[in-house]
Design an enzyme around this catalytic site. Structure first.
Site, PDB file in Angstrom:
ATOM      1  CG  ASP A   1       0.539   7.079   8.034  1.00  0.00           C
ATOM      2  OD1 ASP A   1      -0.272   6.170   7.838  1.00  0.00           O
ATOM      3  OD2 ASP A   1       1.494   6.979   8.831  1.00  0.00           O
TER       4      ASP A   1
ATOM      5  CE  LYS B   1      -2.587   5.679  11.315  1.00  0.00           C
ATOM      6  NZ  LYS B   1      -1.165   6.106  11.082  1.00  0.00           N
TER       7      LYS B   1
ATOM      8  CB  ILE C   1       2.700  -1.170  12.518  1.00  0.00           C
ATOM      9  CG1 ILE C   1       2.047  -0.744  13.830  1.00  0.00           C
ATOM     10  CG2 ILE C   1       1.716  -1.880  11.605  1.00  0.00           C
ATOM     11  CD1 ILE C   1       2.906   0.075  14.751  1.00  0.00           C
TER      12      ILE C   1
ATOM     13  CB  SER D   1       3.738 -11.210   4.953  1.00  0.00           C
ATOM     14  OG  SER D   1       3.978  -9.833   5.024  1.00  0.00           O
ATOM     15  NE  ARG D   2       3.467  -7.768  -0.923  1.00  0.00           N
ATOM     16  CZ  ARG D   2       3.733  -6.538  -1.310  1.00  0.00           C
ATOM     17  NH1 ARG D   2       3.325  -6.128  -2.496  1.00  0.00           N
ATOM     18  NH2 ARG D   2       4.389  -5.705  -0.525  1.00  0.00           N
TER      19      ARG D   2
HETATM   20  P1  NAP Z   1       5.112  -1.201   6.036  1.00  0.00           P
HETATM   21  O1  NAP Z   1       6.106  -1.805   6.951  1.00  0.00           O
HETATM   22  O2  NAP Z   1       5.592  -0.424   4.846  1.00  0.00           O
HETATM   23  O3  NAP Z   1       4.071  -2.277   5.469  1.00  0.00           O
HETATM   24  C1  NAP Z   1       3.646  -3.401   6.176  1.00  0.00           C
HETATM   25  C2  NAP Z   1       3.732  -4.628   5.284  1.00  0.00           C
HETATM   26  O4  NAP Z   1       2.613  -4.658   4.412  1.00  0.00           O
HETATM   27  C3  NAP Z   1       4.922  -4.643   4.346  1.00  0.00           C
HETATM   28  O5  NAP Z   1       6.087  -5.066   5.002  1.00  0.00           O
HETATM   29  C4  NAP Z   1       4.482  -5.592   3.249  1.00  0.00           C
HETATM   30  O6  NAP Z   1       4.824  -6.936   3.608  1.00  0.00           O
HETATM   31  C5  NAP Z   1       2.973  -5.432   3.244  1.00  0.00           C
HETATM   32  N1  NAP Z   1       2.567  -4.680   2.051  1.00  0.00           N
HETATM   33  C6  NAP Z   1       3.069  -3.517   1.606  1.00  0.00           C
HETATM   34  N2  NAP Z   1       2.488  -3.156   0.462  1.00  0.00           N
HETATM   35  C7  NAP Z   1       1.596  -4.130   0.178  1.00  0.00           C
HETATM   36  C8  NAP Z   1       0.698  -4.350  -0.890  1.00  0.00           C
HETATM   37  N3  NAP Z   1       0.603  -3.480  -1.887  1.00  0.00           N
HETATM   38  N4  NAP Z   1      -0.062  -5.448  -0.861  1.00  0.00           N
HETATM   39  C9  NAP Z   1       0.028  -6.337   0.145  1.00  0.00           C
HETATM   40  N5  NAP Z   1       0.886  -6.185   1.178  1.00  0.00           N
HETATM   41  C10 NAP Z   1       1.649  -5.093   1.198  1.00  0.00           C
HETATM   42  O7  NAP Z   1       4.122  -0.232   6.815  1.00  0.00           O
HETATM   43  P2  NAP Z   1       3.863  -0.028   8.373  1.00  0.00           P
HETATM   44  O8  NAP Z   1       4.693   1.106   8.847  1.00  0.00           O
HETATM   45  O9  NAP Z   1       3.910  -1.315   9.087  1.00  0.00           O
HETATM   46  O10 NAP Z   1       2.361   0.517   8.309  1.00  0.00           O
HETATM   47  C11 NAP Z   1       1.275  -0.321   7.980  1.00  0.00           C
HETATM   48  C12 NAP Z   1      -0.008   0.308   8.513  1.00  0.00           C
HETATM   49  O11 NAP Z   1       0.129   0.483   9.932  1.00  0.00           O
HETATM   50  C13 NAP Z   1      -0.298   1.684   7.931  1.00  0.00           C
HETATM   51  O12 NAP Z   1      -1.662   1.845   7.722  1.00  0.00           O
HETATM   52  C14 NAP Z   1       0.184   2.652   9.016  1.00  0.00           C
HETATM   53  O13 NAP Z   1      -0.528   3.868   9.026  1.00  0.00           O
HETATM   54  C15 NAP Z   1      -0.113   1.832  10.267  1.00  0.00           C
HETATM   55  N6  NAP Z   1       0.741   2.206  11.418  1.00  0.00           N
HETATM   56  C16 NAP Z   1       2.100   2.303  11.271  1.00  0.00           C
HETATM   57  C17 NAP Z   1       2.875   2.711  12.359  1.00  0.00           C
HETATM   58  C18 NAP Z   1       4.373   2.833  12.275  1.00  0.00           C
HETATM   59  O14 NAP Z   1       4.993   3.305  13.248  1.00  0.00           O
HETATM   60  N7  NAP Z   1       5.018   2.425  11.192  1.00  0.00           N
HETATM   61  C19 NAP Z   1       2.253   3.012  13.575  1.00  0.00           C
HETATM   62  C20 NAP Z   1       0.883   2.831  13.696  1.00  0.00           C
HETATM   63  C21 NAP Z   1       0.130   2.438  12.601  1.00  0.00           C
HETATM   64  P3  NAP Z   1       5.146  -7.989   2.440  1.00  0.00           P
HETATM   65  O15 NAP Z   1       6.041  -7.308   1.459  1.00  0.00           O
HETATM   66  O16 NAP Z   1       5.800  -9.137   3.161  1.00  0.00           O
HETATM   67  O17 NAP Z   1       3.807  -8.334   1.845  1.00  0.00           O
END
Ligand code: NAP
Length: 309
Positions: A169, A91, A15, A37-38
């Site tokens: 979610d 969110k 996101i 970011s890690r």
């Molecule tokens: P994601 O790509 O799986 O996670 C985002 C980043 O967070 C990961 O690339 C990782 O980066 C870091 N991360 C993951 N686990 C972690 C941990 N345990 N500790 C610290 N950093 C961590 O997820 P996403 O889809 O972007 O979603 C993230 C949030 O945005 C969620 O709450 C989701 O509901 C919301 N969201 C998502 C979307 C969508 O379409 N995907 C839309 C609207 C809102 P590093 O490994 O580099 O740390």
């Protein structure tokens, strides 16, 4: 406040790259100066392994936007607020309802803005729907929020772990819209949660709510649907039916398609964050997360087929 707000992003994943980075780049009120970011890096800014290192090394930082999964939201937000930074939460705003209230109090103590964002509330049909529904007599609400989890969350383990919400979610996006557009508060009466035998969180859920007048409000969330997603809300009133579809990008009222303009959810979120910072205020509404918590409290769990990614 007229100068740009120096902002950092934490959790550079799907996101952050799809929406936050372009929205910040296109906003005259913000200047991105750092990322935390890690594993990922953002070109052209300083990058750190975690929020604490970013806060320690960037004294000019004024705000952070937290885009990692909800399980780590609280510790990142607390660190930022204690360092006196304004905070925007993706969110859902937390892994529990109460931790978000703790953050709201911390923001107040530190004279910082806390913005618990709900991107779906910024879909173009939402405010128009809210205005039309104000003062109407509503007789039924039906929500269908169905999509293919493999398409929208490929390989994401956190969604299945405690605090990851499972099908809530995406479902919480629908809840964020109906809590905004319906004129009366409503509450959960019963729920059924369908949980894969090898997972912690539901892959589907049916929820029955009511308001104080007894209006039936039904929501069905399902992650086993596709290839085309179905994100729609239908509100039946004595004056006609309101039909919000495509997650809020399409609106029909009493059979007539409404001209609601184009989609700009994330630019609009950053407009709101900028406005909150400029006016020294916060915006923290936990009601969509509260409904999910109620579903976990009241819902009967049914075991379904194992889910393998
Ligand atoms: P994601 O790509 O799986 O996670 C985002 C980043 O967070 C990961 O690339 C990782 O980066 C870091 N991360 C993951 N686990 C972690 C941990 N345990 N500790 C610290 N950093 C961590 O997820 P996403 O889809 O972007 O979603 C993230 C949030 O945005 C969620 O709450 C989701 O509901 C919301 N969201 C998502 C979307 C969508 O379409 N995907 C839309 C609207 C809102 P590093 O490994 O580099 O740390």
């Amino acid at each position: 406040m007229t100068e740009q707000v120096a902002i950092g992003i934490a959790g550079v994943g799907k996101i952050a790259r799809d929406q936050h980075l372009p929205a910040i780049a296109g906003h005259s009120g913000f200047k991105l100066i750092a990322g935390a970011s890690r594993n990922a890096r953002i070109d052209g800014v300083h990058n750190y392994q975690n929020v604490e290192d970013m806060l320690a090394a960037e004294p000019l930082l004024q705000a952070v936007s937290l885009c990692a999964p909800p399980q780590v939201r609280f510790s990142q937000a607390r660190a930022a607020l204690e360092a006196g930074k304004h905070v925007m939460l993706e969110k859902p705003p937390g892994a529990s309802v109460t931790e978000v209230s703790v953050l709201a109090a911390l923001a107040q103590q530190n004279h910082c803005t806390l913005f618990a964002s709900w991107h779906s509330r910024h879909a173009p049909g939402v405010d128009v729907a809210r205005a039309w529904l104000a003062g109407k007599t509503i007789t039924a609400v039906n929500v269908l929020w169905k999509e293919d989890v493999r398409r929208w969350h490929p390989g994401q383990e956190w969604i299945w772990q405690p605090g990851g919400l499972g099908v809530f979610d995406p479902g919480i996006n629908a809840l964020s819209i109906i809590t905004r557009i319906l004129p009366h508060a409503f509450f959960l009466k019963s729920a059924e949660l369908f949980v894969p035998a090898n997972r912690h969180n539901p892959i589907a859920a049916n929820l029955d709510f009511s308001d104080a007048l007894g209006t039936p409000i039904r929501a069905e969330f399902d992650w086993r649907f596709g290839p085309q997603e179905l994100w729609q809300i239908e509100v039946t009133t004595r004056d006609g039916i309101l039909h919000l579809a495509q997650g809020g990008k399409f609106l029909k009222i009493d059979g007539e398609v409404q001209d609601i303009g184009g989609e700009r959810e994330y630019p609009s979120l950053y407009d709101r964050f900028f406005e909150l910072i400029s006016t020294g205020s916060s915006d923290v509404d936990v009601s969509p997360l509260q409904h999910v918590a109620d579903a976990m409290l009241l819902g009967s769990r049914h075991e379904v087929e194992k889910f393998e990614d």
